[in-house]
Design an enzyme around this catalytic site. Structure first.
Site, mmCIF file in Angstrom:
data_model
loop_
_atom_site.group_PDB
_atom_site.id
_atom_site.type_symbol
_atom_site.label_atom_id
_atom_site.label_comp_id
_atom_site.label_asym_id
_atom_site.label_seq_id
_atom_site.Cartn_x
_atom_site.Cartn_y
_atom_site.Cartn_z
ATOM 1 N N ILE A 42 36.394 32.424 44.499
ATOM 2 C CA ILE A 42 35.298 33.130 43.826
ATOM 3 C C ILE A 42 35.738 33.607 42.456
ATOM 4 C CG2 ILE A 42 33.750 35.113 43.915
ATOM 5 C CD1 ILE A 42 33.833 34.950 46.940
ATOM 6 N N SER A 43 36.778 34.401 42.425
ATOM 7 C CA SER A 43 37.244 34.937 41.160
ATOM 8 C C SER A 43 38.627 35.510 41.373
ATOM 9 C CB SER A 43 36.278 36.006 40.628
ATOM 10 O OG SER A 43 36.653 36.428 39.342
ATOM 11 N N ARG A 44 39.163 36.056 40.329
ATOM 12 C CA ARG A 44 40.455 36.709 40.419
ATOM 13 C C ARG A 44 40.475 37.897 39.481
ATOM 14 N NH1 ARG A 44 44.416 35.143 36.750
ATOM 15 N NH2 ARG A 44 45.976 35.333 38.401
ATOM 16 N N GLY A 45 41.253 38.890 39.866
ATOM 17 C CA GLY A 45 41.339 40.097 39.070
ATOM 18 C C GLY A 45 42.775 40.422 38.737
ATOM 19 N N ASP A 62 38.490 52.817 38.308
ATOM 20 C CA ASP A 62 38.392 51.519 37.630
ATOM 21 C C ASP A 62 36.938 51.064 37.600
ATOM 22 O OD1 ASP A 62 39.314 49.329 36.246
ATOM 23 O OD2 ASP A 62 39.771 48.165 38.046
#
EC number: 2.7.11.1
Length: 879
Positions: free
Chosen positions: A41-44, A156
């Site tokens: 999906i995504s990365r942080g 955050d």
């Protein structure tokens, strides 16, 4: 009745056996192996998120590497994130189902919100109209109020961490930087009760397995006791044959054990994984095993065969040792080879001379890496490839790794040139290996491949150091991980430096720089870490036949101390003192060998090995190049531009104080660089992930050069310090680091003052302004300028036709109040005219302005806008 048969009965019968009763009394959470990966999906900043599936239900699985958190001294943040999500039962906060773990990773299994994040939506819309912005801010405000009432500070808050549900409502996620003031471990009652709701919804009920997983220890301080074998016994078995080589461990699997090789590999892997899970002494425990894998691959004689070993190297590369199970079951004999193949392919992607191969194929490599085949049966090219593959697993210093020759498999350190020649041969074959293995990658995708670190092509294109043949390397990368490969390389380059730290006890940096000349064109401008690492690499390898001197990689003993790498020479090289996160480095005695390197350093050999022609392209020793200093000083400037670019791509960061700088050496003017975003950490720090610094090494050598150390750097006579992960008491919150994203940081955070829930309300004000205008109010070209804008409260209010309404501007004003004691909170927002039409009690039941319309339940397209804006090509990584 046979007791075995009774034990197989379904629990709950009247005549249940003791085993059946135990099964009822102690339900178990699911294994991560029960979840199959659908797509990334995504990365942080601190993990990657994947779409997983179990029993027909979709989940968002966040994967966090334990080694990353240990090295960054952020294990308490993983615990805080898990606890915050477990305690939160609000319709505006993402629901956490399971908290699972392996020896190397923590897996947070959460609900999947198909609408993507608000940041992506904002990129598509440009900005929101006032009504839409008010609804989103209202729901986020309810979420913050809930968190604050339960002692949780998000810290955050930003549009990236606001997800959109199927109905269009907002849910907060990513509590990786949160602060939970519970001051105790959560228990079952915390999970079962629902203090936020008078009538708990069925959505928040949890199964016994879910409850157990959410209150379980994350295993940062104790080994995972989920193996059938006793890890201590396995390790002792591994160590039982160590006497055959000095400073090394031979492979415990002999040729006679060919029938049990896969099983033996699993046992050894189990051993390493278990040891790896204990960060009490992460450096000491983990790296002794890396030496085992190095010796198995690099120093076994022709008679004892060359063995491929599923070591922690593989675990680091792919982070999920269990998720390769399907592939192993389908082809048991191929299982170990596949996992080693992944590492080899990764090394191929990092090769300096990635030229199209013609005389080597996958079968040859598998044959060579197989524990039951003699590597001498391979053609010369194949042996060269295997040689480099072995060096990928090597744990020694660069010249020792490069000197290995499969044909003459021994520890003779006088064969360096032969080693370099073989490295070049490997480089010739590397491209083909990557292409050949594409078929194998077509096997069932599973979480075994989850933790391969992806990189961004845009960063890779900036990495044009001479020792990399850029075009061929790009092609090789394309085959393995699309879009995000350079990140792995950059991470390696810091690891690069950490291996130089292993060289530290044998080679003096001062002499290294004095003895060698580097041509200016060899020094690429964009990357400080890469240049420094390349030079150190060349120094170490070029001096392989010389007497090893001592070097100084100084490390910190204090929580707030910085790690300094001072490189001084007669020719006025600028001193370099780089701030580093405390637990990034574990101090080592000066007489310790590569065995004492950190968990990440199992991959350190990659950057050293893939730059064999670095030495060939270096000017002769002893000739001082007057342009070297200028070139090095140039290297210290551009990273600010790189960091600026990165800050605009990905906002999740962990900052040090912005006054962190590069100290001057005694021979040159100081070159100053403020530590910036975690993006910079990603591209230039260690393999384990993103360290909170821009250009530090991971290694950590105590040195015998007191003139290079800063006053608070070393406590003389203390070879080790107690790891922070085993110290009792609550971890310090203000440890010299500023956690968060630059644009959303409150002034009190920048000033290092004590902070509370007000930091979230400040971030909410930033989000409100961003929703209404499309850009954060303090946005600027560099993080330092952003910080100055925040401290000055320099808000560029829109004018003319774009002017905000008085109510909207007033709401932003009261949220962006410098004095946190006067900053608006939930009560003030409810009374504010901008929110006068908000039905706070029934907000979750109202129709939202944007409702996702996905193609199917696995559609992740709503996340793509943010990924594209931040140059994250996630559609193909880890394939």
């Amino acid at each position: 009745m046979d007791p075995t048969a009774g034990s197989k009965k379904e629990p709950g019968g009247g005549a249940a056996t003791e085993e059946g009763v135990n099964r009822i009394a102690v339900p178990k959470p699911p294994s991560i192996e029960e979840f199959s990966i659908v797509k990334p999906i995504s990365r942080g900043a601190f993990g990657k998120v994947y779409l997983g599936q179990k029993g027909g239900k979709l989940y968002a699985v966040k994967v966090v590497k334990k080694a990353d958190m240990i090295n960054k001294n952020m294990t308490h943040q993983v615990q805080a994130e898990r606890d915050a999500l477990a305690l939160s039962k609000s319709p505006f906060i993402v629901h956490l189902y399971y908290s699972l773990q392996s020896a190397n990773n923590v897996y947070l299994v959460m609900e999947y919100l198909i609408g993507g994040d608000v940041k992506s939506l904002l990129h598509i819309y440009g900005y929101f109209d006032e009504e839409m912005a008010v609804k989103y801010i209202s729901e986020v405000a309810l979420a913050l109020d809930y968190l604050h009432r339960h002692g949780i500070i998000h810290r955050d808050l930003k549009p990236d961490n606001m997800l959109i549900s199927n109905e269009g409502h907002i849910k907060l996620t990513d509590f990786g930087l949160s602060k939970v003031t519970l001051n105790r471990d959560i228990n079952m009652m915390d999970i079962l009760t629902t203090p936020s709701m008078a009538k708990p919804r069925q959505d928040y009920s949890r199964t016994p397995g879910q409850v157990l997983s959410l209150i379980s220890s994350l295993g940062f301080n104790t080994p995972i006791a989920e193996k059938n074998q006793d890890p201590a016994n396995i390790l002792s078995a591994c160590l039982s044959e160590t006497s055959q080589l000095s400073q090394g461990l031979v492979c415990p699997m002999s040729v006679d054990q060919k029938d049990t090789t896969p099983y033996s590999s699993k046992l050894l892997k189990s051993c390493l994984e278990t040891v790896a899970s204990n960060p009490g002494m992460p450096v000491k425990c983990l790296t002794s095993n890396l030496l085992q894998s190095r010796k198995r691959l690099a120093t076994s004689s022709a008679s004892s065969q060359s063995h491929t070993f599923i070591s922690s190297v593989e675990s680091e590369c792919h982070s999920s040792p269990k998720w390769e199970k399907d592939c192993q079951e389908s082809d048991e004999a191929l299982g170990p080879t596949m996992m080693s193949w992944n590492a080899v392919e990764k090394l191929c992607a990092k090769s300096a001379n990635a030229i199209e191969t013609k005389g080597f194929n996958k079968k040859d490599l598998e044959l060579a890496l197989s524990p039951i085949h003699n590597s001498s049966a391979l053609p010369t090219t194949g042996r060269s490839c295997v040689n480099l593959a072995k060096k990928c697993f090597s744990g020694e210093v660069s010249w020792e790794a490069v000197e290995l020759d499969v044909n003459n498999i021994n520890m003779d350190t006088d064969t360096s040139q032969l080693g370099f020649h073989q490295s070049n041969q490997w480089a010739v074959d590397s491209g083909g290996i990557s292409e050949e293995h594409l078929g194998k990658r077509s096997l069932k995708r599973n979480f075994e491949l989850v933790d391969s670190s992806p990189c961004k092509k845009i960063i890779q294109n900036k990495k044009t150091c001479v020792e990399y043949k850029h075009n061929e390397m790009t092609n090789c990368y394309t085959n393995q991980n699309t879009g995000l490969t350079v990140e792995v390389q950059d991470l390696k380059l810091s690891v690069h430096k950490s291996q130089q730290n292993d060289c530290a006890n044998k080679e003096n940096i001062v002499n290294s720089f004095t003895d060698k000349q580097q041509t200016p064109e060899k020094l690429p401008i964009p990357m400080i870490a890469k240049n420094l690492m390349c030079e150190l690499d060349e120094d170490c390898e070029k001096n392989s036949k010389r007497d090893y001197l001592s070097s100084s990689f100084l490390c910190s003993d204090d929580d707030r101390a910085s790690k300094n790498i001072s490189m001084n020479s007669d020719s006025s090289f600028p001193g370099i003192s780089i701030m580093e996160s405390p637990l990034e480095s574990q101090p080592l005695d000066s007489d310790r060998s590569i065995k004492e390197s950190s968990f990440e350093e199992s991959n350190i050999e990659d950057p050293l090995i893939v730059t064999p022609d670095c030495q060939e392209k270096t000017s002769p020793k002893g000739v001082e190049n007057p342009a070297v200093q200028e070139s090095n000083q140039k290297m210290l400037g551009p990273p600010l531009e790189v960091l600026k670019t990165l800050a605009s791509k990905r906002n999740a960061v962990a900052f040090r104080s912005f006054n962190s700088h590069i100290n001057a050496s005694n021979n040159s003017e100081p070159s100053r660089m403020n530590m910036t975003s975690l993006d910079a950490m990603d591209i230039s720090c260690a393999y384990s992930g993103s360290y909170p610094m821009a250009i530090t090494p991971t290694q950590k050598r105590r040195s015998c050069m007191p003139h290079q150390q800063t006053p608070n750097q070393i406590k003389s006579g203390t070879p080790y310090r107690t790891p922070k992960s085993v110290r009792r008491g609550v971890a310090p919150v203000d440890d010299g680091r500023i956690l968060g994203t630059p644009d959303y940081l409150a002034p009190e955070l920048l000033l290092g003052r004590a902070h509370g829930p007000a930091v979230d309300w400040w971030a909410l004000g930033v989000c409100l302004f961003e929703f209404l205008t499309g850009i954060p109010p303090f946005n600027d070209e560099t993080p330092q300028q952003v910080f100055q804008n925040i401290l000055k409260r320099d808000i560029p209010w829109p004018e003319g036709e774009e002017k905000l309404s008085d109510n909207a501007q007033s709401a932003v004003e009261i949220l962006l109040t410098i004095d946190d004691t006067k900053r608006a909170g939930m009560k003030e927002l409810k009374r504010h005219p901008l929110f006068s039409d908000v039905d706070w009690e029934n907000l979750q039941h109202q129709t939202m302005p944007f409702i996702p319309q996905p193609d199917d339940e696995t559609d992740t397209s709503y996340f793509e806008a943010r990924n594209t804006a931040q140059h994250l090509t996630v559609s193909g990584f880890s394939l």
